[in-house]
Design a protein around this motif. Structure first.
Motif, PDB file in Angstrom:
ATOM      1  N   VAL A  25      -8.263  38.355 -53.096  1.00  0.00           N
ATOM      2  CA  VAL A  25      -8.102  38.141 -51.660  1.00  0.00           C
ATOM      3  C   VAL A  25      -9.337  38.608 -50.904  1.00  0.00           C
ATOM      4  O   VAL A  25      -9.774  37.958 -49.938  1.00  0.00           O
ATOM      5  N   SER A  26      -9.945  39.703 -51.334  1.00  0.00           N
ATOM      6  CA  SER A  26     -11.154  40.183 -50.674  1.00  0.00           C
ATOM      7  C   SER A  26     -12.278  39.159 -50.784  1.00  0.00           C
ATOM      8  O   SER A  26     -12.941  38.819 -49.793  1.00  0.00           O
ATOM      9  N   ALA A  27     -12.487  38.642 -52.000  1.00  0.00           N
ATOM     10  CA  ALA A  27     -13.550  37.657 -52.197  1.00  0.00           C
ATOM     11  C   ALA A  27     -13.256  36.359 -51.457  1.00  0.00           C
ATOM     12  O   ALA A  27     -14.154  35.741 -50.870  1.00  0.00           O
ATOM     13  N   HIS A 381       0.123  52.339 -43.213  1.00  0.00           N
ATOM     14  CA  HIS A 381       0.787  51.101 -43.603  1.00  0.00           C
ATOM     15  C   HIS A 381      -0.198  50.045 -44.100  1.00  0.00           C
ATOM     16  O   HIS A 381       0.211  49.057 -44.725  1.00  0.00           O
ATOM     17  N   ALA A 382      -1.469  50.231 -43.825  1.00  0.00           N
ATOM     18  CA  ALA A 382      -2.496  49.339 -44.363  1.00  0.00           C
ATOM     19  C   ALA A 382      -2.895  49.742 -45.778  1.00  0.00           C
ATOM     20  O   ALA A 382      -3.777  49.122 -46.372  1.00  0.00           O
ATOM     21  N   LEU A 383      -2.246  50.794 -46.313  1.00  0.00           N
ATOM     22  CA  LEU A 383      -2.521  51.374 -47.636  1.00  0.00           C
ATOM     23  C   LEU A 383      -3.885  52.043 -47.691  1.00  0.00           C
ATOM     24  O   LEU A 383      -4.455  52.229 -48.769  1.00  0.00           O
ATOM     25  N   GLU A 384      -4.388  52.438 -46.529  1.00  0.00           N
ATOM     26  CA  GLU A 384      -5.636  53.191 -46.439  1.00  0.00           C
ATOM     27  C   GLU A 384      -5.326  54.677 -46.365  1.00  0.00           C
ATOM     28  O   GLU A 384      -4.369  55.094 -45.715  1.00  0.00           O
ATOM     29  N   ASN A 416      -6.614  44.239 -46.432  1.00  0.00           N
ATOM     30  CA  ASN A 416      -6.930  45.208 -45.376  1.00  0.00           C
ATOM     31  C   ASN A 416      -8.311  45.819 -45.557  1.00  0.00           C
ATOM     32  O   ASN A 416      -8.980  46.125 -44.561  1.00  0.00           O
ATOM     33  N   ALA A 417      -8.747  45.982 -46.791  1.00  0.00           N
ATOM     34  CA  ALA A 417     -10.119  46.437 -47.010  1.00  0.00           C
ATOM     35  C   ALA A 417     -11.098  45.397 -46.478  1.00  0.00           C
ATOM     36  O   ALA A 417     -12.096  45.730 -45.821  1.00  0.00           O
ATOM     37  N   ALA A 418     -10.809  44.118 -46.743  1.00  0.00           N
ATOM     38  CA  ALA A 418     -11.674  43.051 -46.242  1.00  0.00           C
ATOM     39  C   ALA A 418     -11.640  42.977 -44.720  1.00  0.00           C
ATOM     40  O   ALA A 418     -12.684  42.807 -44.070  1.00  0.00           O
TER      41      ALA A 418
END
Length: 628
Positions: A25-27, A381-384, A416-418
């Motif tokens: 998903v990030s890529a 909640h964003a898993l961060e 969410n990282a992206a």
């Protein structure tokens, strides 16, 4: 890979089901992404049962597919048996389960990863994190051979690798299972960064050679035709394939040796015997679990055979499902129900006491595995991480168990990282809108002291969070991310419009003075029984229309309750709020709130030890804009 390489946007550590979804998903969102795995060959392997879905878990897979994840499509294309569970019950608790060809599943997922633009794979042991001077932001990773690799965000999907230990009786060795290496140095790095780790345990049964089993002593469990697919794409392909064959043409098989859903294999049912139970009882001290070697908490809802024999001592037998791991005659069989940590010779005696397995040959022995996880209450909640920005966690490292739970978290963490890198708002799913939202909210609000798995009972709104409507209720989020195929989203938009159009028609049209909506709501009446029905509606649309009509009162009630709760979730708790400075809150409440730092009043209300009076105090203070 060297220190002079350009910076990555996102680094994903670990190539299990969470890592695959996070990296993809990030890529696909346009971020330059690195997937680091201790073994590239082990990416997307299935160390436990090679099946996807099951009760409640399939809801996660349907939601993941609706958002643009890969697991559902991969399972559909590599499936060797397809079944719908709970067919006799209501649509809210029905589930899809797909038994997969284990080798093909991993091979195809690895191919997808290799061919995805913006994605680099590296085989290396990740030994630590690169933090800024204040140790509050993550800047990359350290790897054994590659050295420092910098990135704007890091997603840890380490599965069972953190200080992983494998137990077969009294034999103990370091490892993450299925031939994957353990990650002891990364565990130390997390501790040094302030993360508290705790131990969990899971396990797997032995694997048996198919050719050594007496199938006449077991009961066949056939698959379902036509097959129920997880993915929108596979359903579209199946229709295209059927139409092509009807015209006498051929259709692509999507780079696999067979078309999805064809050539299904049966699973088989046998059972343990009193002799089996006697062998286990006589050797309990030799079990790693009961011999005192394992401290971690196991999966309560998926117990080992030792646990079953001890906890259900009056039961004369337990089911054992013989499930193929591939199509070949010499492929392995997964004896579902015989997970254990007994010595090798005891496993042999135990297995050969089961009808049909008297001459079973072992391809691999069962084992227990103990590993470390973090307290997920440290996450947003964003898993961060709430202590280290730019650092995300997903999968078993958060205390969950199961491929589906891991993949769903991996997708959310990777997305969410992206979004963090791209400057977008986080993607957070409410527990009123998705099973994924239920799972993440449970983890970050309540935490877990045992491996967490999904159940329909965890979802308060399960009537409106069905697997059959996942594509419709998550369409807005899928449009926002833009990683699911446009053709799939376009079909969902068309189907949604057709559903609304036909629902309106059923309320307006009458038969003998009775609205068609009332007729269809009656027990036993199907859409095809109506005199004024459309003949051009796809089956998926008819299914939604029938469910809407038959459960319309209950659905309206659930939707109303969901809107009320989402109103609470919309009340954000400001960062300036100091819980310890609010004397009107009980000490226990202040302690819980300060430790978890809930993001909304809705989340705060779900924290054990926080009552409605506490929420009323918080609401008043937030409205006032100051503590005193």
């Amino acid at each position: 890979m060297s220190n002079h390489d350009p910076i990555f946007d996102v680094i994903v550590v670990g190539g299990g089901h969470a890592g695959c979804e996070a990296a993809l998903v990030s890529a696909r969102m346009g971020c330059r992404t690195l997937l680091a795995s201790g073994s590239l060959q082990a990416i997307a392997t299935m160390p436990c049962n090679p099946s996807i879905g099951g009760l409640a878990k399939s809801h996660l897979v349907y939601e993941l597919d609706a958002l643009g994840g890969e697991m559902g499509l991969n399972a559909d294309l590599c499936g060797i048996q397809f079944r719908t569970l709970n067919v006799s019950r209501g649509p809210a608790v029905r589930a899809t389960r797909v038994q997969c060809d284990k080798r093909v599943y991993a091979r195809r997922m690895q191919q997808v990863l290799r061919e995805t633009p913006n994605l680099t794979l590296v085989e290396d042991e990740v030994t630590g994190l690169i933090l800024d001077d204040a140790r509050v932001a993550c800047r990359g990773i350290r790897a054994a051979r590659s050295g420092e690799i910098h990135a704007r965000a890091v997603v840890l999907t380490t599965g069972t690798a953190l200080t992983g230990k494998i137990f077969i009786g009294k034999e103990v060795e370091a490892g993450a299972g299925d031939g994957r290496p353990a990650a002891a140095r990364l565990s130390e790095s997390l501790k040094n960064a302030g993360f508290g780790l705790f131990r969990l345990k899971t396990g797997t049964p032995p694997r048996l050679l198919a050719s050594s089993i007496d199938w006449s002593a077991a009961e066949p469990q056939e698959g379902e035709t036509p097959p129920p697919f997880f993915s929108i794409a596979a359903k579209m392909f199946h229709v295209e394939q059927s139409q092509s064959r009807a015209r006498g043409g051929e259709c692509s098989t999507w780079n696999i040796p067979w078309a999805p859903g064809t050539g299904q294999l049966p699973c088989w049912l046998t059972h343990t015997t009193p002799k089996t139970h006697g062998i286990i009882r006589d050797n309990l001290p030799e079990s790693a679990l009961y011999g005192g070697l394992i401290d971690g908490t196991g999966v309560r809802y998926c117990p080992s055979i030792e646990d079953k024999v001890v906890r259900f001592s009056a039961a004369p037998r337990h089911h054992v499902f013989l499930e193929p791991e591939g199509r070949g005659k010499e492929d392995w069989i997964y004896p579902n129900g015989l997970s254990n940590s007994l010595p090798r010779h005891v496993q042999e005696d135990m297995v050969r006491s089961v009808p049909g397995l008297e001459r079973a040959e072992f391809a691999a022995y069962g084992y227990a595995i103990e590993y470390s996880a973090i307290d997920a209450r440290d996450l947003s909640h964003a898993l961060e991480s709430q202590r280290v920005s730019g650092l995300y966690f997903a999968g078993q490292v958060n205390g969950t168990t199961g491929y589906e739970e891991a993949a769903a978290q991996g997708f959310m963490a990777g997305a969410n990282a992206a979004l963090n890198v791209l400057g977008g708002e986080p993607l957070v799913l409410s527990r009123q809108d998705a099973y994924i939202g239920v799972m993440i909210d449970d983890l970050v609000t309540k935490g877990t002291n045992e491996p967490y798995r999904m159940f329909t009972s965890r979802a308060e709104r399960r009537l409106i969070l069905r697997q059959d409507n996942a594509r419709y209720r998550l369409l807005d989020e899928a449009e926002r991310l833009g990683v699911s195929p446009e053709g799939c989203r376009g079909q969902t938009r068309r189907f949604a419009a057709l559903v609304e159009e036909e629902v309106s028609h059923l309320h307006e049209a009458h038969d003998s003075g009775i609205p068609l909506a009332v007729l269809l709501a009656r027990p036993g009446v199907r859409y095809g029984d109506l005199t004024q029905k459309r003949l051009d509606l796809p089956p998926e649309v008819i299914e939604q229309v029938e469910i809407r009509m038959k459960y319309q009162g209950y659905i309206a009630q659930e939707e109303k309750a969901a809107r009320r709760i989402k109103g609470q979730e919309a009340e954000r708790i400001p960062a300036w709020l100091d819980y310890w400075a609010i004397p009107a809150l009980r000490y226990e409440c202040r302690e819980k709130l300060a430790g978890i730092r809930p993001e909304s009043l809705g989340q705060a209300s779900r924290i054990p030890g926080v009552n409605p009076a506490d929420i009323a105090v918080l609401a008043l203070i937030i409205k006032r804009g100051k503590v005193s």
